[in-house]
Design a protein around this motif. Sequence first.
Motif, short mmCIF file in Angstrom:
data_model
loop_
_atom_site.label_atom_id
_atom_site.label_comp_id
_atom_site.label_asym_id
_atom_site.label_seq_id
_atom_site.Cartn_x
_atom_site.Cartn_y
_atom_site.Cartn_z
N MET A 206 0.84 -1.21 0.00
CA MET A 206 0.00 0.00 0.00
C MET A 206 0.87 1.26 0.00
SD MET A 206 -3.18 -0.80 -0.22
CE MET A 206 -2.49 -1.97 -1.42
N ARG A 207 1.97 1.22 0.77
CA ARG A 207 2.88 2.37 0.81
C ARG A 207 3.51 2.60 -0.57
NH1 ARG A 207 6.07 0.53 4.49
NH2 ARG A 207 4.88 1.33 6.26
N GLN A 208 3.96 1.50 -1.21
CA GLN A 208 4.56 1.62 -2.53
C GLN A 208 3.54 2.07 -3.57
OE1 GLN A 208 7.66 1.38 -3.49
NE2 GLN A 208 7.32 1.51 -5.70
N ASP A 209 2.32 1.52 -3.51
CA ASP A 209 1.26 1.92 -4.45
C ASP A 209 0.93 3.40 -4.32
OD1 ASP A 209 1.20 -0.68 -5.28
OD2 ASP A 209 -0.77 -1.16 -4.48
N ASN A 210 0.82 3.87 -3.07
CA ASN A 210 0.49 5.28 -2.85
C ASN A 210 1.61 6.20 -3.34
OD1 ASN A 210 -1.99 4.69 -1.71
ND2 ASN A 210 -1.19 4.59 0.37
N PHE A 211 2.86 5.77 -3.12
CA PHE A 211 3.99 6.55 -3.63
C PHE A 211 3.95 6.62 -5.15
CE2 PHE A 211 8.22 6.29 -5.59
CZ PHE A 211 8.75 7.52 -5.21
N GLU A 212 3.69 5.47 -5.80
CA GLU A 212 3.67 5.45 -7.26
C GLU A 212 2.52 6.29 -7.82
OE1 GLU A 212 4.04 1.75 -9.22
OE2 GLU A 212 5.80 1.11 -8.07
N ARG A 213 1.36 6.25 -7.16
CA ARG A 213 0.23 7.08 -7.62
C ARG A 213 0.59 8.56 -7.53
NH1 ARG A 213 -2.95 3.23 -4.50
NH2 ARG A 213 -4.16 1.89 -5.91
N ALA A 214 1.20 8.96 -6.41
CA ALA A 214 1.59 10.37 -6.24
C ALA A 214 2.65 10.75 -7.26
CB ALA A 214 2.10 10.60 -4.82
N SER A 285 6.17 5.46 -17.25
CA SER A 285 5.83 4.14 -17.78
C SER A 285 6.25 3.01 -16.84
CB SER A 285 6.48 3.93 -19.15
OG SER A 285 7.89 3.79 -19.02
N LYS A 286 7.19 3.32 -15.92
CA LYS A 286 7.67 2.30 -14.99
C LYS A 286 6.77 2.17 -13.76
CE LYS A 286 12.46 3.27 -16.33
NZ LYS A 286 13.75 3.85 -15.89
N LEU A 287 5.80 3.07 -13.61
CA LEU A 287 4.95 3.10 -12.44
C LEU A 287 3.63 2.36 -12.67
CD1 LEU A 287 5.42 6.88 -11.52
CD2 LEU A 287 6.62 4.93 -10.51
N LEU A 288 2.96 2.04 -11.61
CA LEU A 288 1.58 1.53 -11.58
C LEU A 288 1.40 0.14 -12.17
CD1 LEU A 288 -0.37 4.77 -12.66
CD2 LEU A 288 0.44 4.13 -10.39
N LYS A 289 2.51 -0.53 -12.55
CA LYS A 289 2.37 -1.81 -13.23
C LYS A 289 1.85 -2.91 -12.30
CE LYS A 289 5.69 -1.15 -16.97
NZ LYS A 289 6.92 -1.63 -17.63
N ASN A 290 2.16 -2.79 -11.00
CA ASN A 290 1.75 -3.83 -10.07
C ASN A 290 0.61 -3.41 -9.15
OD1 ASN A 290 3.34 -6.06 -10.77
ND2 ASN A 290 5.12 -5.19 -9.76
N ILE A 291 -0.01 -2.26 -9.45
CA ILE A 291 -1.17 -1.86 -8.67
C ILE A 291 -2.36 -2.72 -9.10
CG2 ILE A 291 -2.83 0.00 -8.28
CD1 ILE A 291 -0.54 1.95 -8.21
N GLU A 292 -2.96 -3.39 -8.13
CA GLU A 292 -4.05 -4.30 -8.44
C GLU A 292 -5.34 -3.54 -8.74
OE1 GLU A 292 -3.66 -7.35 -8.85
OE2 GLU A 292 -1.80 -7.87 -7.81
N ASN A 293 -6.07 -4.02 -9.74
CA ASN A 293 -7.38 -3.46 -10.03
C ASN A 293 -8.38 -4.01 -9.02
OD1 ASN A 293 -6.46 -2.12 -12.36
ND2 ASN A 293 -6.59 -4.03 -13.53
N SER A 294 -8.84 -3.17 -8.13
CA SER A 294 -9.82 -3.62 -7.12
C SER A 294 -10.94 -2.60 -7.04
CB SER A 294 -9.14 -3.82 -5.76
OG SER A 294 -8.45 -2.66 -5.35
N ASP A 295 -11.56 -2.36 -8.20
CA ASP A 295 -12.66 -1.39 -8.27
C ASP A 295 -13.78 -1.81 -7.33
OD1 ASP A 295 -11.23 -0.08 -10.19
OD2 ASP A 295 -12.27 -1.02 -11.87
#
Length: 492
Positions: A206-214, A285-295
């Motif tokens: 979650m910390r890594q995902d939030n960093f990548e989104r920002a 392009s290197k970001l968000l690749k491992n963020i899970e789709n959990s709509d």
Amino acid sequence: MSLINVTNLTFAYEGSYDNIFENVSFQIDTDWKLGFTGRNGRGKTSFLNLLLGKYEYSGNISAHVSFEYFPFHVENKQSNTIEVINDIFPDYIHWKLMRELSLLKVSDDILYRSFDSLSNGEQTKVLLAALFIKDNSFLLIDEPTNHLDMTARKLVSDYLKTKSGYILVSHDRSFLDNCVDHTLSINKTNIEIQKGNFSAWWENKMRQDNFERAENEKLRRDIKRLSGSAKRTGNWSHEVEKTKNGTRNSGSKVDKGYIGHKAAKMMKRSKSIEQRQLSAIDEKSKLLKNIENSDSLEISQLDFHKNLLAELDHVSIYYGEKMVCEDISFTIEQGMRIALAGKNGSGKSSIIKLICSEDLNYTGNFMKDSQLKISYVSQDTSHLYGNLSDYAVNNGIDESLFKSILRKLDFSRVQLEKDISDFSGGQKKKVLIAKSLSENVHLHIWDEPLNFIDIISRMQIEELLLEYAPTILFVEHDREFCNNVATEIIDL
């Protein structure tokens, strides 16, 4: 201690164009208690089978240990349990078996009963005991919690906590947190290992995902700003260059050398901005690749014309002369989220069948409004086959809504075209849940809906039930799910 080295592993099933794994590399210490997580269909069981040498692959897997897989295949379930164990491990030492059974709180008299007469929980414990009496093996334990009630799950988790040298596939958060010290995760684009239990891994993710989104949002704004700057600078350079062939307002000739130099300088600045823009795009392009789709999922439950939907008053249920549950009393009212709890065999599924109008022999009083519409999710998925479109039509549900829910539960577009019988166990359960969420009913009744379903999808379903607060009666042995969702727990 030794290492299992996986190097450049690539694997796809025969006839498939999609790789399950592609050039993945990592190391596993054989002393670890390794939790194995990832969404349904990502290849957890496939990887265990690769370790067992069942499939051909490219790359390299090297290990100085043998592998043992749980659950063992039992050829003759009518045999006495001790004979089943002997078939699995002919050279076992009897006192070691007695020790493991004692740790799992299994009485030794079951060794002389036929294996098929044991409950699912007893069978699981016996096979785990057989697994841990084998020396010099790295153990591959695939979803041992299915069919275990909450008490048995805690017991088995505490048992595994005292052991080491295994990979454990489980979708129960509490179970994993209690007994693993490392986590192996199959992500969307890679496989990674982290020290710590599932909750530690999830917090880091979650910390890594939030960093990548920002970071992604910052780069998006930078790219937009740089794009505008490059365009303006290029236009200025072009306009200045055009003045080389003109005159000043005073009528004197222009200095073409100066103007050319100025135009070149502006063009150089424009190229620099474009380069920075390309660099930002590359980083993005290197970001968000491992963020899970959990709509977020949705549910639209029908309102009932009165608050009380059903009531059981001192109900006891019988199969022949055998009583499976005794003196059960509770009501189902609108907005309630009721968890039926209790050991396996305490009558939870029987109560559900009674409420769903199955013809059971019972005493006491049972009332259910004749106009009540119920959506039921069963434990069994063996009846599922054919394509999803036909399944939607045959069950009278909206196909686009049904498939939209499956997409949110991590089904790829390609997966939607496959035959349901080819789905994994978790994907089949998702089909049943998506069907249930697509039905227009007053009450949802789910019997162990989360068996085989991955943790992220469990969290989605949990958030759905908390947000929309539908009326639901369910049986589920995932302790954290029950504690988070249930407004009332009926303990049998």
